[in-house]
Design an enzyme around this catalytic site. Structure first.
Site, PDB file in Angstrom:
ATOM      1  N   ASP A 149      30.956  47.127  42.643  1.00  0.00           N
ATOM      2  CA  ASP A 149      29.786  47.952  42.935  1.00  0.00           C
ATOM      3  C   ASP A 149      28.777  47.217  43.810  1.00  0.00           C
ATOM      4  OD1 ASP A 149      30.584  50.233  41.530  1.00  0.00           O
ATOM      5  OD2 ASP A 149      29.760  49.491  39.640  1.00  0.00           O
ATOM      6  N   ARG A 163      26.071  56.509  34.577  1.00  0.00           N
ATOM      7  CA  ARG A 163      26.276  55.075  34.742  1.00  0.00           C
ATOM      8  C   ARG A 163      24.940  54.339  34.772  1.00  0.00           C
ATOM      9  NH1 ARG A 163      29.125  53.673  40.085  1.00  0.00           N
ATOM     10  NH2 ARG A 163      27.004  53.786  40.898  1.00  0.00           N
ATOM     11  N   HIS A 193      37.057  48.589  44.636  1.00  0.00           N
ATOM     12  CA  HIS A 193      35.761  48.037  45.030  1.00  0.00           C
ATOM     13  C   HIS A 193      35.051  47.403  43.840  1.00  0.00           C
ATOM     14  CE1 HIS A 193      34.785  51.992  43.371  1.00  0.00           C
ATOM     15  NE2 HIS A 193      33.535  51.563  43.181  1.00  0.00           N
ATOM     16  N   HIS A 224      37.298  48.093  40.636  1.00  0.00           N
ATOM     17  CA  HIS A 224      37.727  49.310  39.953  1.00  0.00           C
ATOM     18  C   HIS A 224      38.010  50.424  40.953  1.00  0.00           C
ATOM     19  CE1 HIS A 224      33.303  49.409  40.144  1.00  0.00           C
ATOM     20  NE2 HIS A 224      33.391  50.727  40.181  1.00  0.00           N
TER      21      HIS A 224
END
Length: 272
Positions: A96, A261, A94, A247
């Site tokens: 983000d 993150r 995917h 990723h």
């Protein structure tokens, strides 16, 4: 001196010669940005920084984006504290938050705690995935759009025990139509921009056509020659371009894994 050591021929580089605890000059930021655009994901080792330093580094590249999944919408730090992540959604290829009208430009993921074995992350070069398609399929994809929807990701999160109101999230983030082929606003490169986590259908195609073409395009990113794989250790940070990569978080562990993150807002909101 900042240097980039390629991890594979096609994507990923380890960065040396920089200490992220210290303020960076404009020249250093420019050098890192050029390396990031070239390699698409950068890896910084032995960077024992805190959340504030993490966010400040991200701010050198653009405004911060607060993801829809953040329980604390006042914080730019998204905390991933997992023991049994299989099926939560990270273990699918995917980009983000492609369900947002302006998906984030990039993400910076920092490792705090890692299992004794496992917990790697993989990235794929979505530009190379597009380039590897045959010219007729490229031309077809150039003309197509696809729907991106938060619903599937939310249902997976809820099924794993996360407390979200599905109807509320669907109202906040309704389905969004976007091109199947994305043109990078800085490099001009085209990339394949569909993913299993959020892309639900190709607009204007019949159900049978969707059943044939969409799974192929989604699975195409899994070709090994497009990929790089990172084995984490505490103090490692990955900085990837969300516009040209996908990723996959390998869900092969049952011990605690803690990551922080920060995501950077879309390029048209970029301050530099």
């Amino acid at each position: 001196m900042i240097e980039f050591k390629p991890m594979t021929r096609n994507i990923g580089a380890e960065v040396t010669g920089v200490d992220l605890r210290k303020p960076l000059s404009e020249d250093e930021v420019h050098t890192i940005r050029q390396g990031w655009l070239k390699h698409k994901v950068l890896f910084f080792r032995d960077q024992n920084i805190n959340d504030e330093e993490h966010a400040q580094f991200a701010l050198r590249f653009g405004d911060l984006n607060i993801p829809a999944f953040n329980k604390d919408q006042s914080s730019a730090i998204h905390r991933l504290d997992q023991v049994d992540p299989k099926g939560e959604g990270g273990d699918e290829w995917h980009s983000d938050n492609t369900f947002e009208p302006e998906p984030p430009m990039g993400s910076l993921l920092r490792c705090l705690v890692i299992p004794s074995v496992g917990g790697d992350t993989m990235w794929a070069n979505a530009c190379m995935a597009y380039e590897a398609l045959s010219p007729p399929i490229q031309r077809l994809c150039d003309e197509l759009t696809a729907m991106h929807d938060i619903t599937g990701s939310m249902r997976k999160a809820i099924s794993k025990g996360h407390k979200y109101d599905l109807a509320e999230m669907q109202a906040k983030w309704p389905p969004y139509e976007r091109p199947v082929v994305r043109v990078h606003p800085e490099t001009g490169m085209k990339s394949l921009f569909v993913n299993r986590a959020s892309t639900t259908r190709l607009v204007g195609l019949s159900d049978r056509e969707n059943e044939a073409l969409l799974p192929y395009l989604i699975d195409h990113i899994r070709s090994p020659e497009f990929q790089v794989r990172l084995t984490w250790r505490p103090g490692t940070m990955a900085f990837w371009d969300n516009r040209s990569t996908q990723h996959y978080a390998v869900a092969d562990y049952t011990e605690r894994r803690v990551m922080h993150r920060v995501t950077i807002a879309a390029f048209d909101q970029h301050k530099a």
